[in-house]
Design a protein around this motif. Sequence first.
Motif: not given
Length: 392
Positions: A104, A74, A77
């Motif tokens: 991430t 990600f 997000d």
Amino acid sequence: MSAPVRRSELILLVFLGVVFAVSSTVVVASVAHIRNIGLTVEGIEDGAVLRASAFRGISIGTDDEDSLDRVEVFVDDAAVTPRRDGERLLLDGFVPTEGRHLLTARVRSATALVVDAVVDHEFTIDNTAPSLAVQHIRSGGPRAPVVIRGTADGAELVRIGHTRAHVDNGVFTAVVASAPATIFVEARDAAGNSAGRHVVVPVPRPAVRAEHVTVEDWASPPARERVLAMARRGEIDAVRLDVKDETGQVAHSSRVALAQQIGAVNSRYDPRAAVDELHRAGVRAVARIVAFHDPVLARASARSGMRDHLGDTALTLTNSAHPEVRGYVVALAREAASLGFDDVLLDHFGSESDVDFLAEVRDAVRAAGACFGVVAADGADVPADFIVPAGR
């Protein structure tokens, strides 16, 4: 005295003990499994500042190859689809926008009782080069240090030639050991964006009243003394002494290989001694070099069959566009500067529009510690430190 344990309570305690033992085994096994995954993100550090193009170099891997297909990626997000390349996942299909982001990488755990394996990296994309402005250049002469100052907003590093500048709040200062004709100034930021430009380094040269002295006159004691007497009386400020004149002869023991090969060397004076004598008389020593009016090189080229070195059929001019002919002039000019002359003056150099050649000679002369001048039309726009108007 403690109460006896009921049968139902004993059964419950045994059941809970079995559940706890099984759960502990599952947790320990899951933790070991997650640890063995060995999730890694390479090509970026937390807090990194990089260009968008550098993001393509990021890769993700695991120690457990079977879990690689379960890796989720990600950015802020939003899911990013990586490309598998052997035992690594590559992010070369994603281009982040300029600004701050969070990357991430996650491997979901096999049980709800164990947390995911996660690696987070904050990073900043910076595609904007620093602004660069050179505002001040000061030098005492071609053999003197040069002070260069300017601004470079957003720069982490400023280099001036091979010298690292001091940067404070976007203002840079550096001192360069000598004064080249041009110098490259580069500003670079933390992401690797750079801005750079070549800047001309001007050097001061006083206006002079110069006397042109031929090789014959300098070699003649009476004629030489007449010129030196003019200098001592303050009637002249400089002497232009021929190093290579219209005959193509080089008047000193030149070490330029081509001058020796074609028989151009005709040692008539010691240039270092001449420079010292002129300096003692209080005047500048100017080496005059005739560039392409060169019968010696023309005849030697004709004899060796190198017709492309020739500039005319009369064997007096050489080809000003030929690299070897130009290189010969550059080498003689560099040598004259290295022998201590204050200035090197180029005469009969062809077209004033041939700025590349003139810039090459200027660079060579300035690197050797002298000012570079040309004989040209008054007001000509040429890369030179000074101009002597034709006919003077």
